[in-house]
Design a protein around this motif. Structure first.
Motif, PDB file in Angstrom:
ATOM      1  N   THR A  15      91.633  56.012 -39.541  1.00  0.00           N
ATOM      2  CA  THR A  15      90.654  56.942 -38.970  1.00  0.00           C
ATOM      3  C   THR A  15      89.341  56.781 -39.733  1.00  0.00           C
ATOM      4  O   THR A  15      89.332  56.382 -40.909  1.00  0.00           O
ATOM      5  CB  THR A  15      91.114  58.412 -39.098  1.00  0.00           C
ATOM      6  OG1 THR A  15      90.989  58.828 -40.451  1.00  0.00           O
ATOM      7  CG2 THR A  15      92.563  58.593 -38.651  1.00  0.00           C
ATOM      8  N   VAL A  18      82.497  58.720 -37.349  1.00  0.00           N
ATOM      9  CA  VAL A  18      81.441  57.882 -36.774  1.00  0.00           C
ATOM     10  C   VAL A  18      80.081  58.408 -37.233  1.00  0.00           C
ATOM     11  O   VAL A  18      79.806  59.620 -37.160  1.00  0.00           O
ATOM     12  CB  VAL A  18      81.526  57.894 -35.240  1.00  0.00           C
ATOM     13  CG1 VAL A  18      80.391  57.052 -34.641  1.00  0.00           C
ATOM     14  CG2 VAL A  18      82.881  57.366 -34.790  1.00  0.00           C
ATOM     15  N   GLN A  79      92.148  64.648 -32.907  1.00  0.00           N
ATOM     16  CA  GLN A  79      90.934  64.420 -32.124  1.00  0.00           C
ATOM     17  C   GLN A  79      90.542  65.652 -31.322  1.00  0.00           C
ATOM     18  O   GLN A  79      89.352  65.944 -31.161  1.00  0.00           O
ATOM     19  CB  GLN A  79      91.119  63.215 -31.180  1.00  0.00           C
ATOM     20  CG  GLN A  79      91.001  61.866 -31.845  1.00  0.00           C
ATOM     21  CD  GLN A  79      89.589  61.550 -32.316  1.00  0.00           C
ATOM     22  OE1 GLN A  79      88.841  62.436 -32.761  1.00  0.00           O
ATOM     23  NE2 GLN A  79      89.210  60.287 -32.236  1.00  0.00           N
ATOM     24  N   ARG A  90      87.004  58.065 -35.003  1.00  0.00           N
ATOM     25  CA  ARG A  90      87.747  57.021 -34.283  1.00  0.00           C
ATOM     26  C   ARG A  90      89.123  56.907 -34.912  1.00  0.00           C
ATOM     27  O   ARG A  90      89.282  57.065 -36.126  1.00  0.00           O
ATOM     28  CB  ARG A  90      87.030  55.672 -34.383  1.00  0.00           C
ATOM     29  CG  ARG A  90      85.619  55.657 -33.846  1.00  0.00           C
ATOM     30  CD  ARG A  90      85.002  54.282 -33.965  1.00  0.00           C
ATOM     31  NE  ARG A  90      85.006  53.805 -35.354  1.00  0.00           N
ATOM     32  CZ  ARG A  90      84.605  52.596 -35.728  1.00  0.00           C
ATOM     33  NH1 ARG A  90      84.200  51.733 -34.815  1.00  0.00           N
ATOM     34  NH2 ARG A  90      84.613  52.245 -36.996  1.00  0.00           N
ATOM     35  N   GLU A 117      91.536  50.033 -34.646  1.00  0.00           N
ATOM     36  CA  GLU A 117      90.606  51.151 -34.806  1.00  0.00           C
ATOM     37  C   GLU A 117      89.179  50.732 -34.456  1.00  0.00           C
ATOM     38  O   GLU A 117      88.396  51.526 -33.931  1.00  0.00           O
ATOM     39  CB  GLU A 117      90.654  51.661 -36.245  1.00  0.00           C
ATOM     40  CG  GLU A 117      89.830  52.919 -36.454  1.00  0.00           C
ATOM     41  CD  GLU A 117      89.096  52.932 -37.789  1.00  0.00           C
ATOM     42  OE1 GLU A 117      88.619  54.009 -38.158  1.00  0.00           O
ATOM     43  OE2 GLU A 117      88.991  51.866 -38.422  1.00  0.00           O
ATOM     44  N   SER A 118      88.829  49.484 -34.723  1.00  0.00           N
ATOM     45  CA  SER A 118      87.465  49.031 -34.443  1.00  0.00           C
ATOM     46  C   SER A 118      87.163  49.031 -32.946  1.00  0.00           C
ATOM     47  O   SER A 118      86.000  49.019 -32.546  1.00  0.00           O
ATOM     48  CB  SER A 118      87.248  47.627 -35.029  1.00  0.00           C
ATOM     49  OG  SER A 118      87.953  46.638 -34.274  1.00  0.00           O
ATOM     50  N   ALA A 120      88.135  51.530 -31.023  1.00  0.00           N
ATOM     51  CA  ALA A 120      88.087  52.915 -30.573  1.00  0.00           C
ATOM     52  C   ALA A 120      86.642  53.384 -30.396  1.00  0.00           C
ATOM     53  O   ALA A 120      85.722  52.916 -31.077  1.00  0.00           O
ATOM     54  CB  ALA A 120      88.811  53.816 -31.574  1.00  0.00           C
ATOM     55  N   VAL A 121      86.457  54.315 -29.480  1.00  0.00           N
ATOM     56  CA  VAL A 121      85.163  54.957 -29.277  1.00  0.00           C
ATOM     57  C   VAL A 121      85.211  56.332 -29.932  1.00  0.00           C
ATOM     58  O   VAL A 121      86.289  56.858 -30.215  1.00  0.00           O
ATOM     59  CB  VAL A 121      84.843  55.087 -27.772  1.00  0.00           C
ATOM     60  CG1 VAL A 121      84.718  53.727 -27.121  1.00  0.00           C
ATOM     61  CG2 VAL A 121      85.904  55.937 -27.070  1.00  0.00           C
ATOM     62  N   PRO A 122      84.063  56.944 -30.219  1.00  0.00           N
ATOM     63  CA  PRO A 122      84.083  58.287 -30.806  1.00  0.00           C
ATOM     64  C   PRO A 122      84.894  59.266 -29.949  1.00  0.00           C
ATOM     65  O   PRO A 122      84.707  59.343 -28.736  1.00  0.00           O
ATOM     66  CB  PRO A 122      82.594  58.669 -30.835  1.00  0.00           C
ATOM     67  CG  PRO A 122      81.875  57.360 -30.905  1.00  0.00           C
ATOM     68  CD  PRO A 122      82.697  56.411 -30.090  1.00  0.00           C
ATOM     69  N   GLY A 124      88.099  58.968 -29.451  1.00  0.00           N
ATOM     70  CA  GLY A 124      89.208  58.286 -28.792  1.00  0.00           C
ATOM     71  C   GLY A 124      90.306  57.860 -29.735  1.00  0.00           C
ATOM     72  O   GLY A 124      90.121  57.782 -30.954  1.00  0.00           O
TER      73      GLY A 124
END
Length: 547
Positions: A15, A18, A79, A90, A117-118, A120-122, A124
């Motif tokens: 995690t 962002v 989240q 993320r 993880e890279s 993922a969007v904020p 998500g």
């Protein structure tokens, strides 16, 4: 003293917050407050689902969970709380083997989880295909495929999934462009195997080798021998080889050869476009990738075989495996005749241990236990069970239908009724295709694919109670001046007639012969054929005497 390393299969979660660096530059106090609220939420949701925070990574964490489900439920809760408090984070999750050391994890699974993880969007939560596999059948967890990607410094492509839940952001798949090399993926639609595959280890190994060497492999065999089940198992075992995707396409409900390409295009989600045919669209989708297409139930549309040949010619790295009751007869094809399961011989021991080593018996007992949990193979019923398997020629569908009758009958009583097997084997599962719910329907399906002259030879062969030679068959079943060779070859191709061993004698499975016998009696030819049969063997007896 050297610390002993512990290896575990775990769900690894990464995690991070962002925009934390930019926030710190803008307002340090707000950034620290945001980080503290984020970490407080991380601890709460990890504690709720047996998670362990292994390492703090600046504005993020690396942690592990006992299972993907625990990790996903923790991530969704986390989240949901963070998003409601305006904290953008993320999360990425992967399942794999790791080495657990004090205050850190090591291994490929850790690197892969960081890559996931890279993507993922904020707001998500992203999963690897390994993590998704563990939660895909859960009614309380929904996932959406984002496509297949090549991850940096990772050997194989990964299909990446987004968790879909209230309070969690699901990105548009196009938002992931540039995060990794996207693969043009075929639909991942291989059906789940609902029953264990018994007694087919040798067949599976042979088919895997054939697919490695040949562009098209057709699994043939009589109805009820287990071709579809074998195709599914083959797909499962080849998934790690065909990284460009495996697509399962059934033609069971396709009645005309010209409908095959539209059905294939629909299964692969290929749409019509101006200036190109549907098969051009399929070729464009596959291109120079190396996928595997699994075509089930081709027998009634075997005239579409040229389309299969065209796909193979235009897609140089494509492999195709089909099931059919008759070969496609194209140049690239290799036929694999799937035989019924081995049955106990009359000379075999009837001890329960030796019988359970026989594939047909093992299948019958396993299916019997699904309908009657208390059933066991014992010294008292072993002989009857062996006889049932012999009477049904080891045909898997027949064995399954017979086992279903054990709800009401014991093995001895069932065996007595198998003199009229087609009337007894009628209790297939309701979710099976209609033609596989009774043994009669399965044989009728094969019979319906014969032309008139093939049907005539088929029913006439029922006059032979056992095996016969081609010469015997011609003498008894052929009309004056007519040849049976073409029709006989078709019956062999469609697995309605078997060729026995080295002496090349012809025979029918007992249940198929029972059906053919019914057709013969309905035709009004029984007496004529019986007379021909008697004359033929009287002549053979005289020839033997003269010798």
């Amino acid at each position: 003293m050297t610390e002993r390393l512990e290896r575990r299969l775990v769900a690894v979660m990464f995690t991070d917050v962002v925009g934390y660096t930019a926030l710190m530059q803008h307002d340090e106090q707000v950034a620290v407050d945001t980080r503290d609220r984020y970490m407080s939420a991380v601890h709460r949701h990890h504690d709720a689902f047996q998670g362990t925070i292994v390492q703090r990574l600046g504005d993020g964490t690396m942690s592990m969970f006992p299972s993907a489900l625990d990790a996903v439920l923790a991530a969704v809760g986390l989240q949901t709380e963070l998003n409601s408090n305006g904290i953008a984070a993320r999360i990425g999750i992967h399942v794999g083997d790791v080495v657990v050391e004090r205050e850190r994890l090591t291994g490929d699974a850790v690197n892969i989880a960081a890559r996931i993880e890279s993507f993922a969007v904020p707001g998500g939560v992203m999963l690897s295909d390994s993590a998704s596999e563990q939660v895909k059948n859960r009614s309380d967890v929904n996932v959406v495929s984002m496509g297949r990607f090549r991850l940096k410094n990772v050997g194989r492509p990964f299909e990446i999934f987004a968790v879909a839940a209230d309070g969690v952001v699901v990105p548009d798949a196009h938002a992931l462009e540039g995060k990794g090399d996207r693969y043009a993926s075929l639909p991942s639609n291989l059906p789940e195997a609902v029953t264990p595959l018994i007694g087919r280890g040798g067949d599976l190994a042979s088919l895997i080798e054939l697919v490695r060497k040949h562009r098209v492999v057709t699994i043939t065999g009589p109805g009820g021998v287990g071709k579809t089940r074998m195709l599914i198992e083959l797909g499962r075992h080849l998934a790690s080889i065909f990284l460009d995707g495996i697509a399962f396409v059934t033609f069971a409900d396709v009645g005309e050869p010209e409908a095959v390409v539209p059905a294939l295009a629909d299964a692969l989600d290929v749409k019509e476009a101006e200036g190109r045919t549907l098969i051009d669209g399929v070729v464009a989708l596959i291109g120079d990738t190396s996928p595997l297409l699994l075509f089930d139930n081709m027998e009634q549309v075997v005239a579409a075989a040229p389309h299969v040949a065209e796909l193979v010619e235009r897609c140089p790295r494509l492999r195709i495996v089909t099931t059919s009751r008759t070969p496609l007869r194209i140049a690239a094809e290799r036929d694999y005749a799937l035989a019924p399961l081995a049955v106990p011989s009359f000379s075999d021991s009837t001890s329960t241990e030796s019988l359970l080593a026989c594939a047909a018996v093992a299948l019958f007992v396993e299916r019997a236990q699904t309908v009657r949990g208390s059933f066991e193979l014992t010294s008292a019923n072993a002989e009857a069970v062996a006889a049932i398997c012999r009477r049904l020629d080891g045909l898997p569908l027949a064995l399954e239908l017979a086992a279903a009758r054990l709800r009401l009958l014991g093995p001895e009583a069932l065996l007595k009724r198998l003199n009229h097997a087609l009337e007894v084997l009628t209790s297939g599962t309701r979710d099976a295709p209609r033609r596989q719910q009774t043994l009669r329907a399965t044989i009728e399906w094969s019979h319906s694919l014969l032309n008139e002259s093939e049907q005539r030879l088929f029913r006439r062969m029922a006059v032979f109670p056992g095996a016969c030679t081609v010469a015997d068959l011609e003498a008894v079943c052929a009309d004056p001046g007519q040849s049976v060779l073409d029709n006989l070859e078709s019956l062999v191709d469609k697995a309605l007639v078997q060729i026995d061993g080295q002496d090349e004698r012809l025979r029918m499975l007992q249940t198929i012969r029972e059906y053919a016998r019914e057709r013969l009696e309905q035709s009004g030819e029984s007496d004529t054929l019986a007379l021909r049969h008697a004359r033929r063997y009287a002549e053979r007896t005289n020839e033997i005497r003269i010798r």
